[in-house]
Design a protein around this motif. Structure first.
Motif, mmCIF file in Angstrom:
data_model
loop_
_atom_site.group_PDB
_atom_site.id
_atom_site.type_symbol
_atom_site.label_atom_id
_atom_site.label_comp_id
_atom_site.label_asym_id
_atom_site.label_seq_id
_atom_site.Cartn_x
_atom_site.Cartn_y
_atom_site.Cartn_z
ATOM 1 N N ASN A 111 37.083 44.606 38.508
ATOM 2 C CA ASN A 111 38.485 45.140 38.776
ATOM 3 C C ASN A 111 39.413 44.613 37.689
ATOM 4 N N ILE A 112 40.086 45.564 36.990
ATOM 5 C CA ILE A 112 41.001 45.131 36.005
ATOM 6 C C ILE A 112 42.302 44.550 36.525
ATOM 7 N N LYS A 113 42.894 45.079 37.661
ATOM 8 C CA LYS A 113 44.072 44.374 38.045
ATOM 9 C C LYS A 113 43.866 42.980 38.598
ATOM 10 N N ASP A 114 43.032 42.903 39.197
ATOM 11 C CA ASP A 114 42.617 41.501 40.044
ATOM 12 C C ASP A 114 41.678 40.444 38.991
ATOM 13 N N ASP A 115 41.079 41.068 38.138
ATOM 14 C CA ASP A 115 40.308 40.264 37.217
ATOM 15 C C ASP A 115 39.263 39.551 37.795
ATOM 16 N N SER A 116 38.515 40.493 38.758
ATOM 17 C CA SER A 116 37.722 39.996 39.672
ATOM 18 C C SER A 116 36.181 40.972 39.443
ATOM 19 N N TYR A 117 34.892 40.342 39.845
ATOM 20 C CA TYR A 117 33.725 41.099 39.702
ATOM 21 C C TYR A 117 33.030 41.367 41.049
ATOM 22 N N GLN A 118 32.179 42.078 41.226
ATOM 23 C CA GLN A 118 31.119 42.531 42.087
ATOM 24 C C GLN A 118 29.792 42.874 41.348
ATOM 25 N N ASN A 119 28.678 42.803 41.762
ATOM 26 C CA ASN A 119 27.630 43.087 41.394
ATOM 27 C C ASN A 119 26.875 44.148 42.569
ATOM 28 N N PHE A 120 26.096 45.316 41.973
ATOM 29 C CA PHE A 120 25.593 46.063 42.884
ATOM 30 C C PHE A 120 24.048 46.280 42.325
ATOM 31 N N PHE A 121 22.949 46.352 42.959
ATOM 32 C CA PHE A 121 21.884 47.066 42.722
ATOM 33 C C PHE A 121 21.882 48.369 42.371
ATOM 34 N N ALA A 122 21.389 48.971 41.032
ATOM 35 C CA ALA A 122 21.615 50.477 40.777
ATOM 36 C C ALA A 122 20.341 50.641 40.088
ATOM 37 N N GLY A 123 19.190 50.045 40.402
ATOM 38 C CA GLY A 123 17.971 50.251 39.583
ATOM 39 C C GLY A 123 17.084 51.440 39.826
ATOM 40 N N TYR A 124 16.149 51.751 38.835
ATOM 41 C CA TYR A 124 15.183 52.768 38.960
ATOM 42 C C TYR A 124 14.260 52.478 39.901
ATOM 43 N N SER A 125 13.635 53.699 40.542
ATOM 44 C CA SER A 125 12.834 53.414 41.518
ATOM 45 C C SER A 125 11.474 52.880 41.103
ATOM 46 N N SER A 126 10.880 52.733 40.010
ATOM 47 C CA SER A 126 9.728 51.730 39.627
ATOM 48 C C SER A 126 10.269 50.573 39.059
ATOM 49 N N GLU A 127 9.430 49.442 39.256
ATOM 50 C CA GLU A 127 9.651 48.294 38.720
ATOM 51 C C GLU A 127 10.023 48.281 37.233
ATOM 52 N N THR A 128 11.250 47.714 36.603
ATOM 53 C CA THR A 128 11.527 48.060 35.281
ATOM 54 C C THR A 128 11.015 46.906 34.443
ATOM 55 N N ASP A 129 11.140 45.515 34.972
ATOM 56 C CA ASP A 129 10.430 44.592 34.239
ATOM 57 C C ASP A 129 10.843 44.422 32.584
ATOM 58 N N ILE A 130 12.115 44.570 32.451
ATOM 59 C CA ILE A 130 12.860 44.799 31.052
ATOM 60 C C ILE A 130 12.714 43.214 30.345
ATOM 61 N N THR A 131 12.154 43.103 29.331
ATOM 62 C CA THR A 131 12.162 41.798 28.783
ATOM 63 C C THR A 131 12.673 41.677 27.358
ATOM 64 N N SER A 132 12.932 40.471 27.010
ATOM 65 C CA SER A 132 13.595 40.286 25.416
ATOM 66 C C SER A 132 12.431 40.012 24.610
ATOM 67 N N LEU A 133 12.899 40.017 23.149
ATOM 68 C CA LEU A 133 11.804 39.920 22.031
ATOM 69 C C LEU A 133 11.597 38.495 21.803
ATOM 70 N N SER A 134 10.715 38.168 21.429
ATOM 71 C CA SER A 134 10.211 36.788 20.946
ATOM 72 C C SER A 134 10.995 36.577 19.733
ATOM 73 N N LEU A 135 11.408 35.249 19.516
ATOM 74 C CA LEU A 135 12.139 34.878 18.374
ATOM 75 C C LEU A 135 11.280 35.251 17.116
ATOM 76 N N GLY A 136 11.914 35.649 15.929
ATOM 77 C CA GLY A 136 11.119 35.892 14.921
ATOM 78 C C GLY A 136 10.211 37.398 14.892
ATOM 79 N N SER A 137 10.784 38.045 15.738
ATOM 80 C CA SER A 137 10.161 39.630 15.798
ATOM 81 C C SER A 137 10.502 40.368 14.819
ATOM 82 N N SER A 138 9.905 41.455 14.283
ATOM 83 C CA SER A 138 10.003 42.221 13.309
ATOM 84 C C SER A 138 10.763 43.463 13.722
ATOM 85 N N GLN A 139 11.067 44.302 12.679
ATOM 86 C CA GLN A 139 12.054 45.686 13.007
ATOM 87 C C GLN A 139 11.066 46.496 14.027
ATOM 88 N N THR A 140 9.800 46.560 13.527
ATOM 89 C CA THR A 140 8.782 47.104 14.355
ATOM 90 C C THR A 140 8.766 46.880 15.597
#
Length: 387
Positions: A253-282
């Protein structure tokens, strides 16, 4: 004093992480209700003249019929009638002289006689009139972190079709990704709000906890796949932010400078993970191809719905052949309370998913045109399912 300022920054950062982390611990119904779906309409073809390319990273919907596109080679803003499928106005910007404005990353078409241009390298807004003459300049460079140490967050604005420059009251909104200074203790965030009246900035929308160690964010997450963060603006002073690695959306909310979170995910489990340190461009390329990626989010004011785009994983590709790397696209439909009320999956295509917009006629998604004389959009019309 420096120690107190440092502790303040740390505590503020931890408070945001705690807020986001709490929302991720809840169990969610990934399927949601199946109240809405989409039907395909006719493709929309917009005729381009010989000087205008179909390759554009920045578009703005002005109203229900007018679409503005920045043509970088010509340094022009072209205005098209969506219904007529043709250009109706061209705003030429100067390339040299006292009114020259180069290095434009994005714009906000406020009116025919007032267009705000954002120059990324100079970090400034330039207001031009209908003749392309400079009316005013607003310098942001000396107001942005890490130069302004009073702001404990760091942002790099990167206007794109799904990260538009918008105006909310007296605030110009610049969206992007984390900026420099993260390794120096600044928290990475994604939004700058520039107050035209006070000539001050506010920074908002830090990354959620799924992004992990914030001082390693550049090494673990791809720039355009997971750090550049789309948003949409509704009619309630709210930014709805779609972090690409998160199942949740953040409503700011821009006026109040406040936040709320809501689930808005895909129907399948997404399991999005980060790269390991030192990973390549590939490794970075494979992270994008083989994982889910939440993309743009759009507000449909005509149906009071939200459409969140998600790119689905693909494994049947060749890293040396670009046209084998197209991903399937799905659209998550949310109601006015941000509850999931539908989901629709499209097949593989070379979707230019950053160039998207909604009118009364439907949801438009840019796709490559076989004819360079035309800009092409597929059209999706939302439909309520019958009981």
């Amino acid at each position: 004093m420096k120690r107190i300022e440092k502790m303040t920054k740390v505590l503020m950062g931890l408070s945001f992480l705690f807020f986001y982390a709490c929302s991720g611990d809840k169990a969610h119904d990934r399927v949601g209700e199946k109240l809405y779906t989409f039907d395909f309409g006719e493709d929309k073809m917009i005729f381009l003249d010989s000087m205008t390319t179909q390759e554009s990273n920045y578009i703005q919907l002005i109203d229900d019929d007018r679409l503005a596109i920045y043509n970088k080679p010509e340094n022009t803003i072209c205005i098209f009638s969506i219904n007529e499928g043709k250009e109706i106005e061209k705003k030429r910007l100067y390339k040299e002289g006292p009114n020259a404005v180069l290095g434009i990353q994005g714009f906000y078409y406020q009116s025919k006689d007032s267009v705000w241009l954002y120059r990324s390298w100079e970090q400034e807004f330039v207001l031009v009139n209908e003749f392309g003459e400079i009316i005013e300049k607003k310098i942001l460079a000396d107001k942005l972190p890490p130069l302004d140490k009073q702001v404990p967050y760091s942002v790099s604005p990167l206007p794109l079709g799904d990260l538009p420059i918008s105006k909310n009251g007296n605030m110009l909104i610049l969206q992007g990704m984390n900026g420099p200074g993260v390794e120096d203790g600044l928290q990475p965030a994604t939004t700058i709000l520039y107050d035209l009246n006070s000539d001050k900035v506010r920074v908002a929308n830090p990354y959620p906890a799924i992004y992990g160690d914030m001082d390693k964010i550049n090494e673990r997450w791809g720039t355009f796949s997971y750090r550049v963060t789309p948003y949409t603006l509704n009619d309630k002073n709210e930014m709805i932010v779609s972090f690409p690695a998160s199942d949740d959306i953040s409503v700011y909310n821009i006026k109040d400078d406040s936040y709320q979170n809501f689930f808005a995910g895909y129907s399948s489990e997404t399991d999005i993970t980060s790269l390991s340190l030192g990973s390549s461009q590939t490794d970075l390329h494979r992270q994008y191809l083989e994982q889910y990626q939440y993309a743009g989010i759009l507000y449909d004011k005509y149906h009071d719905l939200y459409y969140r785009l998600v790119m689905l994983p693909t494994f049947d590709y060749d890293l040396h052949i670009p046209n084998t790397q197209n991903k399937e696209l799905a659209i998550i439909i949310l109601n006015s309370s941000f509850k999931k009320v539908g989901e629709y999956k499209l097949g593989k295509a070379g979707y230019k998913y950053r160039n998207v917009f909604v009118t009364k006629a439907g949801l438009y998604i840019n796709v490559p045109s076989d004819d360079d004389d035309y800009l092409k959009f597929i059209t999706l019309k939302v439909r309520k399912n019958e009981n």
